[in-house]
Structure formats: structure tokens, C-alpha cells
Design an enzyme around this catalytic site. Structure first.
Site, mmCIF file in Angstrom:
data_model
loop_
_atom_site.group_PDB
_atom_site.id
_atom_site.type_symbol
_atom_site.label_atom_id
_atom_site.label_comp_id
_atom_site.label_asym_id
_atom_site.label_seq_id
_atom_site.Cartn_x
_atom_site.Cartn_y
_atom_site.Cartn_z
ATOM 1 N N HIS A 18 0.845 -1.205 0.000
ATOM 2 C CA HIS A 18 0.000 0.000 0.000
ATOM 3 C C HIS A 18 0.878 1.252 0.000
ATOM 4 C CE1 HIS A 18 -3.062 -2.588 2.408
ATOM 5 N NE2 HIS A 18 -3.576 -2.412 1.196
ATOM 6 N N LYS A 42 -15.960 -7.673 3.436
ATOM 7 C CA LYS A 42 -15.021 -8.132 4.456
ATOM 8 C C LYS A 42 -15.615 -7.857 5.828
ATOM 9 C CE LYS A 42 -10.868 -7.248 1.706
ATOM 10 N NZ LYS A 42 -9.728 -6.325 1.494
ATOM 11 N N ARG A 92 -1.976 -5.919 -8.494
ATOM 12 C CA ARG A 92 -0.903 -6.890 -8.271
ATOM 13 C C ARG A 92 -0.829 -7.903 -9.400
ATOM 14 N NH1 ARG A 92 -3.108 -7.958 -2.441
ATOM 15 N NH2 ARG A 92 -4.868 -7.875 -3.829
ATOM 16 N N SER A 130 -2.969 -7.417 2.923
ATOM 17 C CA SER A 130 -3.221 -7.343 4.368
ATOM 18 C C SER A 130 -3.574 -8.715 4.906
ATOM 19 C CB SER A 130 -4.369 -6.378 4.659
ATOM 20 O OG SER A 130 -4.055 -5.093 4.216
HETATM 21 O O1 PNS Z 1 -8.735 -2.810 0.393
HETATM 22 P P1 PNS Z 1 -10.046 -3.241 -0.204
HETATM 23 O O2 PNS Z 1 -10.903 -3.933 0.825
HETATM 24 O O3 PNS Z 1 -9.864 -4.081 -1.434
HETATM 25 O O4 PNS Z 1 -10.777 -1.903 -0.659
HETATM 26 C C1 PNS Z 1 -12.065 -1.946 -1.222
HETATM 27 C C2 PNS Z 1 -12.798 -0.614 -0.966
HETATM 28 C C3 PNS Z 1 -12.924 -0.368 0.528
HETATM 29 C C4 PNS Z 1 -12.039 0.506 -1.621
HETATM 30 C C5 PNS Z 1 -14.217 -0.743 -1.612
HETATM 31 O O5 PNS Z 1 -14.940 -1.793 -0.995
HETATM 32 C C6 PNS Z 1 -15.009 0.569 -1.513
HETATM 33 O O6 PNS Z 1 -14.824 1.442 -2.325
HETATM 34 N N1 PNS Z 1 -15.908 0.671 -0.508
HETATM 35 C C7 PNS Z 1 -16.759 1.829 -0.321
HETATM 36 C C8 PNS Z 1 -18.189 1.547 -0.874
HETATM 37 C C9 PNS Z 1 -18.174 1.772 -2.376
HETATM 38 O O7 PNS Z 1 -18.128 2.886 -2.839
HETATM 39 N N2 PNS Z 1 -18.191 0.656 -3.135
HETATM 40 C C10 PNS Z 1 -18.045 0.715 -4.589
HETATM 41 C C11 PNS Z 1 -19.313 0.952 -5.304
HETATM 42 S S1 PNS Z 1 -19.984 -0.518 -5.936
#
Ligand code: PNS
Length: 169
Positions: A18, A42, A92, A130
Site C-alpha cells: 500500500h 469483508k 498486483r 493485508s
Molecule cells: O482494500 P479493499 O478492501 O480491497 O478496498 C475496497 C474498498 C474499501 C475501496 C471498496 O470496498 C469501496 O470502495 N468501498 C466503499 C463503498 C463503495 O463505494 N463501493 C463501490 C461501489 S460498488
């Protein structure tokens, strides 16, 4: 006008992978907001949002144009409110692509100003996530190469203790 980018993620916890992306994004944009966001897929985070933010603040303190925030709503709405012009994410492997591509299209549909930019991860961070860090630390493994030295013990102690109390139950 200042170009603001958002680096969103769960950051549970933040890893060197990150931080590489955040560092590189900070060279491309005037300001980068590292956004601890809510991923509904998650559950059962190891660290609270406050703890995750503290660890990111501690490890990005040397980057003048990086700030840390949290948000429990839609990323597209956060971009709209802050005037950020881009979402920056690390890719990745091909396996990341399908999910990230879907998210990028959904965000663009929700808010036309939401452009997603992908930075390819470095070779040594290809496998890093993570969840890999959580799993290694919880079984007592060495996470020195995966997280910044300044937060290594904090991460290790929490995850190792959590696992110990689970197995003692
Ligand atoms: O590190 P991650 O868990 O892969 O990150 C994913 C994250 C948190 C960026 C994603 O789930 C997110 O954007 N969550 C906020 C809600 C949202 O806007 N979802 C996308 C629209 S479908």
C-alpha cells in the site's frame, strides 16, 4: 486547481505494498487522501478504523501532500464532496483486475468525475496483501519484510494475541 487523488482501501493493516502505491501517487498528484473505507465483503476487521488510520498517519508522515481520512459511504460520493479527480489503486496481478475493473466502472457510473488509475505493483509486492500479513502474524511468523518497521510490533502483537485467544477458547 489542485489535483486531488484518493487511495481507498480497508488497510487492515497497511502494508509496504500500500505504502509503495501511496508514495508513487503522491508524486503524481498535488494531494493524496488515503481513505480508510468500508468494504461490505469483508467482515471482522483485526484493527479498528482509528487504529488503521493511526498506522497510516505514522507511516506516511514524511509525505507532505498525503492526508488520511475515513468514510463509511460510497467512494463516488466522497470524491464528489472533496473534489478529488482520481481513485488510485494498486494492481498486483490479473486476478485483481476483474474486481477492480468492475469497481472502476461502477464508480464512474455513480459519478462521472470518478476516474480510476491503476499503478502496477512492484515485483516484490506481487503476493503481498493485508490478509497475508494477518495470517503470517497470527501464526507467529515474521512480517518484517511486509510492513513498516515502526508499526511491525504493534501489528504482530495484536494478531498473534488474537489468534492465541481464539485457539484457547
Ligand atoms: O482494500 P479493499 O478492501 O480491497 O478496498 C475496497 C474498498 C474499501 C475501496 C471498496 O470496498 C469501496 O470502495 N468501498 C466503499 C463503498 C463503495 O463505494 N463501493 C463501490 C461501489 S460498488
Amino acid at each position: 486547481m489542485k489535483k486531488i487523488a484518493v487511495c481507498p482501501g480497508s488497510f487492515d493493516p497497511v502494508t509496504l505494498g500500500h505504502l509503495d502505491i501511496i508514495n508513487r501517487a503522491s508524486k503524481l498528484f498535488d494531494k493524496v487522501i488515503v481513505l480508510v473505507s468500508f468494504n461490505p465483503n469483508k467482515s471482522g476487521a483485526a484493527f479498528t478504523v482509528k487504529e488503521r488510520m493511526e498506522m497510516i498517519i505514522e507511516t506516511t508522515g514524511h509525505l507532505d501532500n498525503v492526508v488520511v481520512d475515513c468514510y463509511s459511504g460510497l467512494l463516488a460520493d466522497y470524491l464528489k464532496h472533496t473534489g478529488a479527480v482520481a481513485i488510485v489503486k494498486g494492481l498486483r496481478a490479473v486476478s485483481d483486475f476483474e474486481y477492480e475493473f468492475q469497481m472502476a466502472l461502477a464508480n464512474k457510473k455513480l459519478y462521472d468525475g470518478a476516474e480510476t488509475m491503476f499503478l502496477t505493483t512492484t515485483g516484490e509486492n506481487m503476493f503481498l496483501s493485508s490478509s497475508v500479513v494477518r495470517e503470517i502474524a497470527s501464526f507467529g511468523g515474521d512480517i518484517t519484510d511486509f510492513v513498516p518497521a515502526s508499526i511491525k510490533d504493534r501489528i504482530f502483537d495484536r494478531l498473534f494475541d488474537q489468534q492465541k485467544s481464539k485457539t484457547e477458547e
